[in-house]
Design an enzyme around this catalytic site. Structure first.
Site, PDB file in Angstrom:
ATOM      1  N   SER A 189       0.838  -1.199   0.000  1.00  0.00           N
ATOM      2  CA  SER A 189       0.000   0.000   0.000  1.00  0.00           C
ATOM      3  C   SER A 189       0.875   1.251   0.000  1.00  0.00           C
ATOM      4  O   SER A 189       1.590   1.495  -0.964  1.00  0.00           O
ATOM      5  CB  SER A 189      -0.975  -0.044   1.182  1.00  0.00           C
ATOM      6  OG  SER A 189      -1.945   0.964   1.084  1.00  0.00           O
ATOM      7  N   HIS A 231      -4.095  -0.720  -4.592  1.00  0.00           N
ATOM      8  CA  HIS A 231      -5.555  -0.890  -4.420  1.00  0.00           C
ATOM      9  C   HIS A 231      -6.225  -0.565  -5.757  1.00  0.00           C
ATOM     10  O   HIS A 231      -7.266   0.109  -5.797  1.00  0.00           O
ATOM     11  CB  HIS A 231      -6.099   0.039  -3.322  1.00  0.00           C
ATOM     12  CG  HIS A 231      -5.451  -0.128  -1.990  1.00  0.00           C
ATOM     13  ND1 HIS A 231      -5.725  -1.162  -1.125  1.00  0.00           N
ATOM     14  CD2 HIS A 231      -4.496   0.625  -1.365  1.00  0.00           C
ATOM     15  CE1 HIS A 231      -5.002  -1.037  -0.023  1.00  0.00           C
ATOM     16  NE2 HIS A 231      -4.245   0.038  -0.148  1.00  0.00           N
ATOM     17  N   GLU A 264      -5.217  -5.381  -5.026  1.00  0.00           N
ATOM     18  CA  GLU A 264      -5.044  -5.879  -3.668  1.00  0.00           C
ATOM     19  C   GLU A 264      -4.702  -7.372  -3.671  1.00  0.00           C
ATOM     20  O   GLU A 264      -5.075  -8.112  -4.583  1.00  0.00           O
ATOM     21  CB  GLU A 264      -6.313  -5.630  -2.850  1.00  0.00           C
ATOM     22  CG  GLU A 264      -6.583  -4.145  -2.616  1.00  0.00           C
ATOM     23  CD  GLU A 264      -7.839  -3.872  -1.812  1.00  0.00           C
ATOM     24  OE1 GLU A 264      -8.581  -4.847  -1.510  1.00  0.00           O
ATOM     25  OE2 GLU A 264      -8.096  -2.693  -1.497  1.00  0.00           O
TER      26      GLU A 264
END
Length: 282
Positions: free
Chosen positions: A132, A174, A201
């Site tokens: 992330s 994401h 993800e």
């Protein structure tokens, strides 16, 4: 200072990776860090909950067999000069950046003694991982913030300096889950660089030298602007729609690879895409 290309090992994760089951992506990180002899440090600069987030990764990495796992928490730039942190980096076989806020990572670490030490170890060939926000900082220029689920416009993305482990590209995370194609294209044209990577993800791009392998549940979307014929960036205002023509789009799932030098995908049977006959419509 970028990692030496001929020793580069990166595990760049799109976020929300599996931590409870087979943990395929984190398993690969541990394997590259030395397996049962791995000495892993967890960099928690991105998060405001360093102990909670760090201990979660300690549990996973220890379950997967790593010999030593510890947190290096840097809440301030002064922390990034501590002898304890520098010693931990000097002994690490794998360094992992957690999620959170990528701007926190760069504001605390970039240009510090610790940043320099991590790059020196990366150049020696130890594996650097990030999920992330920890993935967003991998290029030399990163997406700091940006709007999702919208068409490309100059106003939707704010760029800033990254840590430069994989320079000359843009990375977003994401990706499919948050509809980020518009902001990846905007970032790609604004920089300018020619390759943009959008990582889903529970999916990772594993970089070895100049080759990327996709692992995990989703896909990596690659936008290659190197042969594009037109964009209107110099003709529009910030809130007006971007146009781009002639760019290439690749969507690669688990097992596929991509060559950073040739900018060509490699199929999961090892054959380069340009060597595969194109099927004609009947």
């Amino acid at each position: 200072m970028a990692a030496a290309e001929n020793k580069r090992q990166l595990v760049i994760i799109g976020g929300a990776e599996d931590k409870e089951g087979d943990s395929q992506i984190l398993r690969e990180f541990v394997r590259r860090a030395g397996g049962t002899k791995a000495n892993i440090i967890i960099m928690t600069a991105a998060t405001e909950l360093p102990r909670e987030v760090g201990e979660n990764y300690i549990r996973v990495f220890e379950r997967l067999g790593a010999e030593s796992v510890r947190i290096v928490d840097t809440e301030t730039r002064e922390d990034a000069a501590s002898s304890t942190a520098l010693e931990a980096v000097s002994k690490a076989t794998g360094i992992f950046f957690t999620g959170g806020d990528q701007a926190r990572i760069t504001s605390i670490l970039k240009g510090t003694e610790l940043d320099k030490a991590i790059h020196e170890r990366a150049a020696e060939g130890i594996v650097i991982g990030g999920t992330s926000a920890g993935a967003a900082v991998m290029p030399d220029k990163m997406i700091v913030v940006g709007d999702s689920e919208t068409n490309p416009r100059l106003e939707i993305v704010e760029m800033g300096p990254g840590l430069g482990f994989l320079p000359g590209v843009v990375i977003d995370q994401h990706f499919s889950e948050r509809g980020r194609l518009g902001r990846l294209i905007t970032a790609l044209i604004r920089e300018p660089v020619v390759l943009g990577f959008g990582i889903d993800e529970n999916t990772a791009m594993v970089v070895t030298d100049n080759q990327i392998e996709i692992i995990g549940q989703g896909s990596v979307t690659i936008v290659d602007e190197s042969e594009s014929t037109y964009n209107n960036m110099d003709e529009i205002l910030r809130d007006e729609a971007l146009a781009i023509c002639g760019a290439k789009l690749h969507i690669l799932p688990h097992g596929f690879k991509f060559d950073l030098k040739t900018r060509k995908p490699i199929l999961n049977n090892g054959v380069a895409v340009d060597a595969v006959p194109v099927a004609s419509a009947s």
